[in-house]
Design a protein around this motif. Structure first.
Motif, PDB file in Angstrom:
ATOM      1  N   TRP A   1       0.852  -1.195   0.000  1.00  0.00           N
ATOM      2  CA  TRP A   1       0.000   0.000   0.000  1.00  0.00           C
ATOM      3  C   TRP A   1       0.889   1.247   0.000  1.00  0.00           C
ATOM      4  O   TRP A   1       1.641   1.498   0.936  1.00  0.00           O
ATOM      5  CB  TRP A   1      -0.932  -0.024   1.202  1.00  0.00           C
ATOM      6  N   TRP A   2       0.750   2.039  -1.061  1.00  0.00           N
ATOM      7  CA  TRP A   2       1.694   3.106  -1.388  1.00  0.00           C
ATOM      8  C   TRP A   2       1.838   4.151  -0.284  1.00  0.00           C
ATOM      9  O   TRP A   2       2.945   4.604   0.007  1.00  0.00           O
ATOM     10  CB  TRP A   2       1.230   3.772  -2.679  1.00  0.00           C
TER      11      TRP A   2
ATOM     12  N   SER B   1       1.375  -2.463   5.746  1.00  0.00           N
ATOM     13  CA  SER B   1       1.126  -3.377   4.628  1.00  0.00           C
ATOM     14  C   SER B   1       1.260  -4.820   5.088  1.00  0.00           C
ATOM     15  O   SER B   1       0.438  -5.684   4.741  1.00  0.00           O
ATOM     16  CB  SER B   1       2.108  -3.114   3.480  1.00  0.00           C
TER      17      SER B   1
END
Length: 328
Positions: free
Chosen positions: A110-111, A118
């Motif tokens: 997840w950016w 994450s």
């Protein structure tokens, strides 16, 4: 029983044929004028549990298309495909629990979240028991050296840090199989070695089956015991590294440092290919002239201060194989 098995696997892509003249660029829903590209053409192979296999070929050979069929992203046009008792595109959820995937520059993290978040989300998504999740995460953080950036948002990580995070994420839930598609592309030497160590240790200690596609022959030399080479969607070679080298590059080089400088070393069974400052490179075929016999012959005739034997590099061997195929 093989963990991965393909038989006569084919994948074709169709696209509307480009028109020329007054109707160039015009496409209709009713057009039947297609052109077909066969990306994978009758590929068959089997991978046993615990193998670490290099799946190699030039750009456009069909490597990534094969991996996408193995992961269930693509449906084959024809042929048989079985992964851990599952048909990937028919049973995608079951298949997803059996496999971990790392696609080069594409991240599953997840950016905008810290890396640790994450990992927590992946642990919950795959319902990993807390004690197993903690043990796996601690081990991966140690092996991959991720302790200093666990709380850093993924978007702020370097490429090498993110790739290490992707590897850990792919293995947190202990899948049987790990697919690696160009895992070290664009990385520095230190990041590459971290990833190679992780993959080698994972395969050795847990028996994880690994299928690796890469253009970095150092990855292959370091990790793979078996190679499957493909071109234009077909398998050209499937087997160990050593026979491939023996067939396409049988010669070795004995490099000797002599006490006295000379331009040529005259020894039966060897040819001088280079001489420089007392250092001489001798090419020989170990099937005809064993290395020990050659060294003894050189030592008997010349005073040697140092020596080494160099093997043909795998990249050169594979390049020669493909060039030979193109010239037919």
């Amino acid at each position: 029983m093989p963990l991965i098995e393909t038989a006569a696997l084919v994948k074709e892509f169709k696209r509307v044929r480009r028109k020329e003249g007054a109707f160039a660029g015009v496409r209709t829903l009713f057009s039947r004028d297609f052109e077909t590209t066969r990306a994978v053409d009758d590929i068959s192979f089997a991978v046993e549990p615990g193998e670490l296999v290099g799946y190699l070929g030039p750009n456009g050979a069909g490597k990534s298309t094969t991996i996408k069929m193995l992961t269930g992203i693509l449906t084959p046009t024809s042929g048989h495909l079985d992964v851990a008792g599952v048909t990937p595109w028919r049973q995608r959820e079951r298949n997803a629990r059996n496999i971990g995937v790392v696609f080069g520059q594409r991240s599953q993290l997840w950016w905008d979240l810290p890396l640790i978040d994450s990992f927590r989300m992946i642990g919950r998504l795959y319902e990993v028991p807390k004690d197993r999740y903690r043990a796996n995460l601690d081990r991966f953080v140690d092996i991959l050296g991720m302790g200093s950036f666990m709380d850093t948002p993924v978007r702020q990580l370097s490429l090498g840090q993110r790739m290490r995070g992707d590897l850990a994420a792919a293995m947190l839930y202990e899948p049987k199989i790990l697919y690696l598609d160009e895992p070290t592309v664009g990385l520095d030497v230190i990041a590459k070695e971290r990833i190679r160590e992780f993959v080698a240790e994972l395969n050795r200690d847990t028996g994880t089956t690994v299928l690796l596609t890469t253009h970095d022959m150092d990855d292959v030399e370091r990790l793979c015991r078996r190679l499957i080479l493909i071109d234009h969607g077909k398998v050209l070679y499937d087997g160990p590294v050593a026979p491939l080298k023996e067939h396409y590059a049988p010669h070795r080089e004995l490099v000797v440092q002599l006490a006295a400088e000379t331009d040529v070393v005259d020894i039966d069974g060897a040819e001088t290919v280079k001489a420089e400052g007392g250092r001489v490179w001798l090419s020989f075929d170990p099937r005809e002239t064993p290395a020990a016999r050659l060294i003894a012959a050189v030592s008997a005739k010349y005073e040697i201060t140092d020596l080494s034997i160099t093997e043909p590099d795998l990249e050169g061997v594979i390049r020669r194989m493909y060039l030979e195929r193109e010239s037919r």
